[in-house]
Write an enzyme that holds these catalytic residues in place. Structure first.
Site, PDB file in Angstrom:
ATOM      1  N   TYR A  22      58.789  47.543  66.855  1.00  0.00           N
ATOM      2  CA  TYR A  22      58.285  48.780  66.888  1.00  0.00           C
ATOM      3  C   TYR A  22      56.921  49.203  67.030  1.00  0.00           C
ATOM      4  O   TYR A  22      56.426  50.290  66.965  1.00  0.00           O
ATOM      5  CB  TYR A  22      58.931  49.833  65.889  1.00  0.00           C
ATOM      6  CG  TYR A  22      60.307  49.437  65.309  1.00  0.00           C
ATOM      7  CD1 TYR A  22      61.595  49.374  66.150  1.00  0.00           C
ATOM      8  CD2 TYR A  22      60.395  48.777  64.222  1.00  0.00           C
ATOM      9  CE1 TYR A  22      62.702  48.931  66.032  1.00  0.00           C
ATOM     10  CE2 TYR A  22      61.469  48.676  63.588  1.00  0.00           C
ATOM     11  CZ  TYR A  22      62.787  48.648  64.501  1.00  0.00           C
ATOM     12  OH  TYR A  22      64.061  48.293  64.106  1.00  0.00           O
ATOM     13  N   HIS A  23      56.292  48.130  67.587  1.00  0.00           N
ATOM     14  CA  HIS A  23      54.830  48.350  67.549  1.00  0.00           C
ATOM     15  C   HIS A  23      54.266  48.285  69.137  1.00  0.00           C
ATOM     16  O   HIS A  23      53.045  47.654  69.424  1.00  0.00           O
ATOM     17  CB  HIS A  23      54.147  47.249  66.944  1.00  0.00           C
ATOM     18  CG  HIS A  23      54.502  47.267  65.324  1.00  0.00           C
ATOM     19  ND1 HIS A  23      54.381  46.169  64.537  1.00  0.00           N
ATOM     20  CD2 HIS A  23      54.867  48.201  64.649  1.00  0.00           C
ATOM     21  CE1 HIS A  23      54.663  46.561  63.326  1.00  0.00           C
ATOM     22  NE2 HIS A  23      55.026  47.636  63.398  1.00  0.00           N
ATOM     23  N   ALA A  24      54.889  48.987  69.929  1.00  0.00           N
ATOM     24  CA  ALA A  24      54.451  49.143  71.369  1.00  0.00           C
ATOM     25  C   ALA A  24      53.017  49.646  71.494  1.00  0.00           C
ATOM     26  O   ALA A  24      52.706  50.761  70.771  1.00  0.00           O
ATOM     27  CB  ALA A  24      55.346  50.030  72.044  1.00  0.00           C
ATOM     28  N   HIS A  63      55.290  43.568  69.071  1.00  0.00           N
ATOM     29  CA  HIS A  63      55.783  42.564  68.250  1.00  0.00           C
ATOM     30  C   HIS A  63      57.073  42.451  68.261  1.00  0.00           C
ATOM     31  O   HIS A  63      58.102  43.276  68.185  1.00  0.00           O
ATOM     32  CB  HIS A  63      55.403  42.682  66.589  1.00  0.00           C
ATOM     33  CG  HIS A  63      53.962  42.855  66.517  1.00  0.00           C
ATOM     34  ND1 HIS A  63      53.201  44.019  65.654  1.00  0.00           N
ATOM     35  CD2 HIS A  63      52.821  42.031  67.081  1.00  0.00           C
ATOM     36  CE1 HIS A  63      51.834  43.515  65.752  1.00  0.00           C
ATOM     37  NE2 HIS A  63      51.543  42.597  66.279  1.00  0.00           N
TER      38      HIS A  63
END
Ligand SMILES: Cc1cc2nc3c(=O)[nH]c(=O)nc-3n(C[C@H](O)[C@H](O)[C@H](O)COP(=O)(O)OP(=O)(O)OC[C@H]3O[C@@H](n4cnc5c(N)ncnc54)[C@H](O)[C@@H]3O)c2cc1C
Length: 542
Positions: free
Chosen positions: A477-479, A298
């Protein structure tokens, strides 16, 4: 290389959101011996336990891998900072604690992509079982599970209510529970916090399990390679106290190193894009170009206003304000330090024709326009009253890749994020930033705003808005999805039971196995991976 004399049934790499759950569930029966390897150290640190302390962890190499992406054309050529937890609890020990499962249809999409067992009807019981929701159990929520979720209703900043009122005026009415019947709407974020302390996966799952004799947790143990006999994984090589060790797994090796490190470890072990591995002199055990591919994340950014009213800036910035909130947190476990900086939230559609929300909102009664070197200045915000409204996209269509920089297991992998690489992602974000200004223009929020500071009123045409969000966006931070699940090795890495296609004794269980990125934050779904993954492993063990 020394071989660990103890015989383990399962070796798990990574004590993060998923790995902590696996360690708990796989040892609960007492039947299996489990080794959990974690490259980082303990989570018993002040700024890990203190919820708002995460600003201090954002650039701290003692608990954070502190990755940097390749310069990204979609972000005006900038290299983005990618924090990732490197300690017990993994990223759940350094994250912003927002508890969101995603949209129910995200899971039906997972199932429809050929992954039986991952539809909403399958994952809902797991979510209900693993959580201890402050609001009490109902058909959507669970109570009494290991992970406490706070409703976050106490000590909300008054601006949160003004924000909710303005959202309603802007056409986004309230929703009482983002994790309940309806995700769409504006509301208050629920937090993985209990008694004023962070409720990481380590606190909820791992710490209780560490009392069991059949669980061994080894910190500062960096896995360097999965060891195979033929095409069966039989153990993990890791470095501990300066020496290489081998831990043998009688049953399975499970990779839970997260969306950056899991594909890296697969590649270092000879599983990945064959030509790339060969170029680094690595042996190719299994050629699968999807390892590291399909990387999803995201992207988001904040708009910031100077306010006419008091915000958290005046509370958190002065030394005496810090002393007051610090004393309050220590004595009562309450106040701003016991919360995330994200108090208000929301999910909305940029086009009413869409079937579900495609954008997420974050409201923060503070601002950090003035940068501080080496720190995310959450605990030292701006010297004037500020409000931030943030956004992130829910299901971007751009895809990046994790690949290798070198065959050295201690070197950072190469992260190509490819933000806003598609027209669709740009058009969607353009519509979304306009919504931020619409919300800010509504009462009661509008009455409290002095002026827009960033990007500022001079940025107004579509071209200017796009240039601004390219220059100021970054990862939220949603890898995920970098070793994704799917029925066919031609476009995935693991099957619906998280087993690596084409190999035996090896699973991936973390955010890298998501088939697609969900609409929401990714800690809850990563914990779900651990929960469901453990169920599958135990079923398959017979
Ligand atoms: C700053 C930040 C803020 C965030 N905010 C939120 C939020 O508010 N809400 C939310 O839902 N999500 C949030 N997230 C995202 C969420 O925390 C992650 O998606 C989730 O924790 C990922 O879980 P995981 O199990 O896949 O990996 P991780 O939790 O990252 O765990 C991986 C673990 O494996 C270890 N490891 C890696 N490689 C090796 C190796 N070779 N050997 C041994 N150990 C290894 C790592 O050190 C780490 O402990 C945030 C993330 C960050 C970084």
């Amino acid at each position: 290389m020394a071989t660990d004399a103890a015989g383990y049934d399962y070796v798990i790499v990574g004590a993060g959101s998923a790995g902590c759950v696996l360690a708990d569930r796989l040892t609960a029966s007492g039947r299996y011996r489990v080794l959990l390897l974690e490259a980082g150290g303990t989570d018993r640190r002040l700024f890990v336990q203190m919820p708002l302390g995460y600003g201090k962890l954002f650039h701290d190499p003692a608990v954070n891998w502190c990755y940097r992406t390749e310069p990204d054309p979609g972000l005006a050529g900038q290299a983005d900072h990618w924090p990732r937890g490197k300690l017990l609890g993994g990223s759940s020990s350094i994250n912003a604690m927002v508890w969101i499962r995603g949209h129910s249809s995200d899971y039906d999409d997972w199932q429809a992509a050929g992954n039986p067992g991952w539809g909403w009807a399958d994952v809902l019981p797991a979510y209900r079982a693993l959580e201890d929701w402050e609001g009490g159990a109902d058909e959507f929520r669970g109570a009494g599970g290991p992970l406490h979720v706070s409703a976050n209703r106490r000590d909300l900043h008054p601006l949160t209510h003004a924000y909710l009122g303005a959202c309603a005026e802007a056409g986004l009415p309230g929703t009482p529970d983002f994790n309940g019947a309806q995700q769409e709407g504006a509301g208050v974020y629920q937090l993985s916090v209990k008694g004023g302390r962070r409720m990481s996966a380590a606190r909820a799952f791992l710490r209780p399990a560490m009392r069991r004799a059949n669980l061994t947790v080894r910190t500062h143990a960096h896995a360097t390679r999965v060891v195979f006999e033929g095409r069966r994984a039989v153990g993990v090589e890791y470095r501990h106290k300066g020496a290489l060790q081998l831990a043998r797994a009688g049953r399975e090796v499970i990779l839970s190193g997260g969306a950056v490190n899991t594909p890296q470890l697969l590649m270092l072990s000879g599983v990945g894009p064959g030509a790339d591995l060969a170029a680094f002199g690595l042996p190719v055990l299994l050629d699968n170009a999807n390892v590291g591919g399909n990387l999803c994340d995201h992207q988001g950014l904040n708009y910031t206003w100077r306010m006419k009213t008091r915000t958290l800036n005046e509370v958190l910035r002065p030394w005496w304000g810090k002393a007051l909130v610090g004393a309050r947190w220590l004595l009562t476990g309450r106040g701003p330090l016991s919360m995330s900086i994200n108090q208000g939230g929301g999910f909305f559609r940029t086009d009413p024709g869409l079937p579900r929300p495609n954008m997420q909102l974050y409201m923060q009664a503070f601002s950090t326009l003035l940068p501080r070197a080496g720190e995310r200045p959450i605990l030292t915000p701006d010297p004037f009253p500020g409000l931030s409204l943030g956004l992130s996209n829910c299901r971007p269509t751009s895809r990046g890749r994790i690949s290798l920089h070198s065959a050295d297991p201690f070197a950072a992998p190469r992260i190509t994020a490819n933000a806003y690489a598609t027209e669709a992602d740009v058009a969607e974000m353009l519509a979304a930033v306009k919504m931020l200004r619409r919300i800010a223009a509504q009462p009661p929020l509008a009455d409290l705003i002095a002026e827009e500071l960033r990007p500022g009123p001079a940025v107004s045409s579509d071209a200017e808005l796009i240039a601004d969000f390219r220059a100021r966006s970054g990862t939220v931070y949603h890898a995920s999805c970098s070793a994704r699940m799917g029925p066919d090795a031609a476009d995935s890495v693991v099957d619906a039971r998280l087993r690596v296609h084409g190999l035996a004794g090896l699973r991936v269980c973390d955010a890298s196995a998501f088939p697609t990125l969900i609409g929401g934050n990714t800690n809850a779904p990563s914990i779900l991976m651990g929960w469901k993954g453990a169920q599958m492993i135990l079923e398959d063990a017979g």
